[in-house]
Design an enzyme around this catalytic site. Structure first.
Site, short mmCIF file in Angstrom:
data_model
loop_
_atom_site.label_atom_id
_atom_site.label_comp_id
_atom_site.label_asym_id
_atom_site.label_seq_id
_atom_site.Cartn_x
_atom_site.Cartn_y
_atom_site.Cartn_z
NE ARG A 1 -3.44 -2.37 2.83
CZ ARG A 1 -3.10 -3.52 3.39
NH1 ARG A 1 -1.87 -3.69 3.88
NH2 ARG A 1 -3.96 -4.52 3.47
CE LYS B 1 -6.62 -1.13 4.80
NZ LYS B 1 -7.81 -1.48 3.99
CG HIS C 1 -4.65 1.53 -2.88
ND1 HIS C 1 -4.05 1.38 -1.66
CD2 HIS C 1 -5.48 0.46 -3.02
CE1 HIS C 1 -4.50 0.29 -1.06
NE2 HIS C 1 -5.37 -0.30 -1.87
NE ARG D 1 -3.11 -3.68 -1.15
CZ ARG D 1 -2.52 -4.54 -0.32
NH1 ARG D 1 -1.21 -4.63 -0.29
NH2 ARG D 1 -3.24 -5.30 0.48
CG HIS E 1 -5.60 -8.97 1.31
ND1 HIS E 1 -5.72 -9.46 0.02
CD2 HIS E 1 -5.58 -7.62 1.19
CE1 HIS E 1 -5.77 -8.45 -0.83
NE2 HIS E 1 -5.68 -7.33 -0.15
CE1 TYR F 1 -6.71 -6.43 -6.06
CE2 TYR F 1 -6.07 -8.03 -4.40
CZ TYR F 1 -6.14 -6.73 -4.84
OH TYR F 1 -5.66 -5.72 -4.05
#
Length: 307
Positions: A141, A166, A241, A244, A275, A284
């Site tokens: 990111r 995250k 972004h 990515r 993730h 995706y």
């Protein structure tokens, strides 16, 4: 301090000690408690929670998120006051449609990097060229890349120690040899221009401070316009972004073309990208027409073999 405010403080304290940051949810809950205080209410009810959640002009999905914050708090309160009403899960059903990412071609990525190299002064140019290249080949990111400190970048073994992910999930990101070489080249130029750095940041501004997300995104938007991509995709313009997303889709396409078991390898991609939910990686599979076509062809072949 009202009983509800004290309970909200205790609730947030407990959850934060369990590892949840709760920055925005914390502010949201404080707003709800203020609403309850103004209403003179001492107990959470579904009616009041619904009234507060929908009191802002927003997409219904935001109403649902706001109600979800109250629902979690209400569950906690119900252990103290059984008369507390917990808003049902099926209230305010809404889904936020995901905007398809812009998938950069290799030529567009090279054009972006070339535009970055043309910036001035030289250190600024090197920072943008290198950050864009790193995003394109690592799946980081933008905030993760800009948040890297020198100590996070292992130029000897070719790896990044990513701390800014995250949910406070740290991860190691291995680097291709060519990427490591590019980072070594950048670090040497940076140290030549700034022999006595004022920041531990790996990527810096010409002044020696960390290259901030605001400064990076503002210049990135100008580079997008410069290379003729303004207005491309479903947003106003492609974002940093989206590099990515492009990395993830290219990885999946490569696996399909190589005949790999994509379902078996998706957890690897999830881990690499940081993730928390594997569903984020499965998304995706529908992000690219080329990926959809490859998946369809494989399914058709499998069906033909079974018939």
């Amino acid at each position: 301090m009202s009983d509800l405010r004290a309970a909200a403080h205790d609730y947030l304290t407990v959850r934060r000690r369990l590892g949840f940051e709760l920055k925005q949810p914390g502010r949201t809950l404080e707003d709800f408690v203020e609403f309850m205080d103004r209403a003179g209410a001492e107990r959470v009810t579904t009616e009041l929670a619904l009234m507060w959640a929908t009191s802002v002009q927003a997409h219904p999905h935001r109403w649902r998120r706001r109600l979800g914050v109250v629902r979690g708090f209400a569950r906690y309160l119900s252990t103290i006051d059984p008369a507390t009403e917990i808003p049902p899960e099926d209230l305010l059903p809404a889904a936020l449609p995901r905007v398809a990412p812009y998938l950069y071609s290799p030529a567009e990525i090279e054009a972006l990097m070339a535009a970055g190299r043309a910036l001035s002064p030289r250190l600024r140019a090197a920072s943008f060229d290198t950050v864009i290249g790193l995003l394109a080949v690592s799946g980081l990111r933008p905030g993760e890349a800009l948040g890297l400190d020198r100590a996070d970048v292992d130029l000897t073994n070719g790896a990044l120690h990513e701390r800014a992910a995250k949910q406070n999930k740290h991860r190691e990101v291995p680097l291709h040899d060519s990427t490591t070489v590019a980072l070594v080249k950048y670090s040497r130029l940076r140290d030549r221009y700034l022999p006595a750095p004022s920041s531990p940041a790996f990527f810096v501004s010409p002044q020696g401070s960390r290259l901030t997300a605001g400064a990076f995104n503002a210049t990135f938007a100008k580079l997008i316009i410069q290379i003729g991509l303004d207005g491309h995709g479903e947003r106003t313009r492609p974002r940093a972004h989206d590099l990515r997303h492009s990395f993830a889709v290219r990885t999946l396409i490569g696996w399909y073309q190589a005949g790999e078991n994509v379902d078996a390898k998706l957890p690897l991609l999830s881990t690499f990208l940081g993730h928390v939910d594997p569903a984020s990686s499965y998304w995706y599979l529908q992000a690219s027409p080329e990926l959809l076509a490859l998946a369809r062809d494989r399914l058709e072949r499998a069906a033909g073999e079974q018939s």
